[in-house]
Structure formats: C-alpha cells, structure tokens
Design an enzyme around this catalytic site. Structure first.
Site, mmCIF file in Angstrom:
data_model
loop_
_atom_site.group_PDB
_atom_site.id
_atom_site.type_symbol
_atom_site.label_atom_id
_atom_site.label_comp_id
_atom_site.label_asym_id
_atom_site.label_seq_id
_atom_site.Cartn_x
_atom_site.Cartn_y
_atom_site.Cartn_z
ATOM 1 N N ASN A 9 0.865 -1.182 0.000
ATOM 2 C CA ASN A 9 0.000 0.000 0.000
ATOM 3 C C ASN A 9 0.903 1.233 0.000
ATOM 4 O O ASN A 9 1.469 1.587 1.021
ATOM 5 C CB ASN A 9 -0.898 -0.026 1.254
ATOM 6 C CG ASN A 9 -1.766 1.206 1.370
ATOM 7 O OD1 ASN A 9 -1.862 2.005 0.432
ATOM 8 N ND2 ASN A 9 -2.398 1.380 2.518
ATOM 9 N N TRP A 10 1.020 1.853 -1.169
ATOM 10 C CA TRP A 10 1.946 2.988 -1.298
ATOM 11 C C TRP A 10 1.369 4.263 -0.691
ATOM 12 O O TRP A 10 2.065 5.264 -0.566
ATOM 13 C CB TRP A 10 2.294 3.224 -2.771
ATOM 14 C CG TRP A 10 3.074 2.118 -3.409
ATOM 15 C CD1 TRP A 10 3.329 0.872 -2.889
ATOM 16 C CD2 TRP A 10 3.721 2.142 -4.690
ATOM 17 N NE1 TRP A 10 4.090 0.129 -3.765
ATOM 18 C CE2 TRP A 10 4.341 0.881 -4.886
ATOM 19 C CE3 TRP A 10 3.822 3.095 -5.694
ATOM 20 C CZ2 TRP A 10 5.057 0.573 -6.037
ATOM 21 C CZ3 TRP A 10 4.543 2.781 -6.848
ATOM 22 C CH2 TRP A 10 5.159 1.533 -7.009
ATOM 23 N N LYS A 11 0.095 4.251 -0.352
ATOM 24 C CA LYS A 11 -0.572 5.437 0.207
ATOM 25 C C LYS A 11 -0.313 6.657 -0.685
ATOM 26 O O LYS A 11 -0.236 6.519 -1.895
ATOM 27 C CB LYS A 11 -0.139 5.666 1.656
ATOM 28 C CG LYS A 11 -0.232 4.389 2.500
ATOM 29 C CD LYS A 11 -0.133 4.635 3.956
ATOM 30 C CE LYS A 11 -0.090 3.295 4.683
ATOM 31 N NZ LYS A 11 -0.182 3.429 6.108
ATOM 32 N N HIS A 98 -9.668 0.888 4.523
ATOM 33 C CA HIS A 98 -8.404 1.052 5.249
ATOM 34 C C HIS A 98 -8.661 1.924 6.476
ATOM 35 O O HIS A 98 -9.487 2.845 6.427
ATOM 36 C CB HIS A 98 -7.359 1.692 4.332
ATOM 37 C CG HIS A 98 -5.992 1.653 4.937
ATOM 38 N ND1 HIS A 98 -5.582 2.564 5.875
ATOM 39 C CD2 HIS A 98 -4.953 0.791 4.764
ATOM 40 C CE1 HIS A 98 -4.326 2.263 6.249
ATOM 41 N NE2 HIS A 98 -3.938 1.193 5.590
ATOM 42 N N GLU A 100 -7.129 4.307 7.683
ATOM 43 C CA GLU A 100 -6.947 5.747 7.444
ATOM 44 C C GLU A 100 -8.182 6.341 6.774
ATOM 45 O O GLU A 100 -8.547 7.486 7.026
ATOM 46 C CB GLU A 100 -5.680 5.974 6.604
ATOM 47 C CG GLU A 100 -4.431 5.714 7.442
ATOM 48 C CD GLU A 100 -3.217 5.242 6.661
ATOM 49 O OE1 GLU A 100 -3.206 5.366 5.424
ATOM 50 O OE2 GLU A 100 -2.279 4.728 7.298
ATOM 51 N N GLU A 170 -5.892 -5.582 9.963
ATOM 52 C CA GLU A 170 -4.858 -4.582 10.240
ATOM 53 C C GLU A 170 -5.151 -3.886 11.571
ATOM 54 O O GLU A 170 -5.911 -2.906 11.610
ATOM 55 C CB GLU A 170 -4.832 -3.520 9.136
ATOM 56 C CG GLU A 170 -4.519 -4.060 7.764
ATOM 57 C CD GLU A 170 -3.900 -2.990 6.879
ATOM 58 O OE1 GLU A 170 -2.782 -3.197 6.422
ATOM 59 O OE2 GLU A 170 -4.524 -1.930 6.695
ATOM 60 N N GLY A 176 1.894 1.621 10.698
ATOM 61 C CA GLY A 176 2.834 2.741 10.614
ATOM 62 C C GLY A 176 3.491 3.083 11.935
ATOM 63 O O GLY A 176 4.097 4.141 12.075
ATOM 64 N N SER A 216 2.920 -2.827 10.164
ATOM 65 C CA SER A 216 4.371 -2.839 10.372
ATOM 66 C C SER A 216 5.040 -4.161 9.979
ATOM 67 O O SER A 216 5.983 -4.606 10.627
ATOM 68 C CB SER A 216 4.710 -2.445 11.819
ATOM 69 O OG SER A 216 4.269 -1.124 12.071
ATOM 70 N N GLY A 237 2.544 -1.392 4.277
ATOM 71 C CA GLY A 237 2.645 0.031 3.977
ATOM 72 C C GLY A 237 4.098 0.459 3.818
ATOM 73 O O GLY A 237 4.697 0.307 2.757
ATOM 74 N N GLY A 238 4.689 0.958 4.904
ATOM 75 C CA GLY A 238 6.029 1.547 4.856
ATOM 76 C C GLY A 238 7.063 0.689 4.139
ATOM 77 O O GLY A 238 7.832 1.197 3.311
#
Ligand code: PEP
Length: 253
Positions: A9-11, A98, A100, A170, A176, A216, A237-238
């Site tokens: 997930n590049w956001k 998600h 977010e 998640e 994150g 994470s 993600g990251g």
C-alpha cells in the site's frame, strides 16, 4: 490451498518518476529472486495506476490495485474515482475500508458495504480492511469489534460472492507505528475471522478466503507472520516503499 498474497500500500507517496523506479526495481527482484507462487499487488495512487500497469505489461505475478473507490456509479462527485473507471483501466484490485479512510474520511460500515457492492459489480476484487484501535485491544474488545466490522460490511453477500473478497486484518495500533502484532496475535485474530466466516458461510467457503495481515510488516518479521496457518500474506505500507525491503517481505511469503 490458498495462494499467498503480498500487497504493497503505497498510500500518498512518491512522484511518478520515483514510482516507476520503485516498481521496476521490485519487479526485477521478484523475477530474479522470489520463487514459488506468491501474488504481488502494488496498490498505488490513482494517477499511477495506468503507468505502473503499463510498465508491468502482462507480468503474471504482479498486478496493480487502487486504494479506494467511490460508492457511487458515476455523476457529479468531484474528485472521486468510480469502480467502473478502475475496471476500464484494467485494475483488478481495490483496497476498501483502510483504517486511514475510516479515521480521516469517516468511512463507516454501511458506506463500506456500498463500496464493496459496487466494486464487485464491476468485477474488482476488494481488499477489505478491518482492525481494532489500541484502546479496544486493551479492553479486550478486539475480537467482537473485528467480527462486527466484517459482518456489517460483508455478511449481506452470498456465499459465491464473498469468496471473491480478500480480507486484510490490520490492527490500527500496528499501522505505521513499527509495533507489529506478534505472530500468535495475528494467527488468533485470523482464526477468529475465519471461524466467523465459517459460521455464516460454512467451512469450505471460509477456507477459500485469503486473510492478509497488515501492520508494520517488514523484512525481519514477515516470514514468521506469513508462516501462521491462517495468515495468507500481508498488506504492507512503509516497507513496500523500499524495493529491497519489500522484496524480502515477498520472499517471506
Ligand atoms: C497499511 O497502511 O496498510 C500498513 C499496514 O502500513 P504499515 O505496514 O506501514 O504499518
């Protein structure tokens, strides 16, 4: 046996040039180093879907996914992107719900049920996210909340249709933050979700649905997490923004 899936997930990150470089580096590493049958998905920002899809060509192992879509079919919804548009680009996957989106854009269960329906209607595969915030985990309400999230947005689907969904568990406290759920915590929750699916749709349907872990995930912890019997890969993600790290995550699947 369920196929392992690793979705990045590049956001809202990267310029187009950086995105092209990242995709091409990971693609090269996957081709050279990753053996076995792992499906990889790059969930990129909307403007990069077509360029990255074109860059991938007919790569059998890597696809693109969107990070959201509108609940509406079409019309006067400035700034929105419809499921039909994604389908017309040849995008196979879309992340829905998600944390977010739930937190910053107020997406609730009813809205996510609508988004799920419209994505499915247009032949997209939703990657449906669920997961509890820290205070819910600490008060031991996590299982009930996650079951409710799944139930409220997905249980109106019939058995043949829910098989088309990918679920991503998640825990919000792990997204994150560098704080990962332990393999045991992930396995326990995935088993709860699968049991809940089985209670509604039967064991065979529940066993056919991929449940990814997100929060994470990195090169150091992926292998242990992905080895859990009910963890079918990850939503990352990251670590998906660094080619070497993401390739190592994929290797862990
Ligand atoms: C995510 O955003 O879906 C996610 C899991 O992020 P991270 O891997 O950075 O925790």
């Amino acid at each position: 046996m369920r196929q392992k899936i690793v979705a990045g997930n590049w956001k809202m990150n990267k310029t187009l040039e950086e995105a092209n470089i990242l995709a091409s580096e990971i693609t090269g590493m996957v081709a050279d180093e990753v053996k076995g049958d792992v499906k990889v998905i790059f969930c990129v920002p909307f403007p990069y879907l077509l360029p990255i899809k074109n860059q991938l060509g007919n790569n059998a192992r890597i696809s693109v996914g969107a990070q959201n879509c509108s609940e509406h079919e079409s019309g006067a919804y400035t700034g929105e992107t419809s499921a039909a548009m994604l389908k017309s680009l040849g995008v196979p996957y879309v992340i829905l719900g998600h944390s977010e989106r739930r937190q910053y854009f107020g997406e609730d269960a009813a809205l996510l049920a609508k988004k799920t329906d419209i994505a499915l209607k247009h032949g997209l595969t939703p990657i449906f996210c669920c997961g509890e915030p820290l205070e819910v985990r600490e008060s031991n309400g996590h299982e009930a909340l996650v079951k409710k999230q799944v139930e409220e947005s997905l249980f109106h689907l019939d058995a043949d249709t829910i098989k088309k969904i990918i679920i991503a568990y998640e825990p919000v406290w792990a997204i994150g933050t560098g704080k990962t759920a332990s393999a045991q915590q992930a396995q326990d929750m995935h088993a709860v979700i699968r049991k809940h699916l089985a209670s509604k749709y039967g064991q065979a349907v529940a066993d056919s649905i991929a449940i990814l872990y997100g929060g994470s995930v990195n090169a150091a912890n992926a292998k242990e997490l992905f080895a859990c019997p009910d963890v079918d890969g990850g939503l990352v993600g990251g670590a998906s923004l660094k080619s070497r790290e993401f390739a190592e995550v994929i290797k862990g699947a």
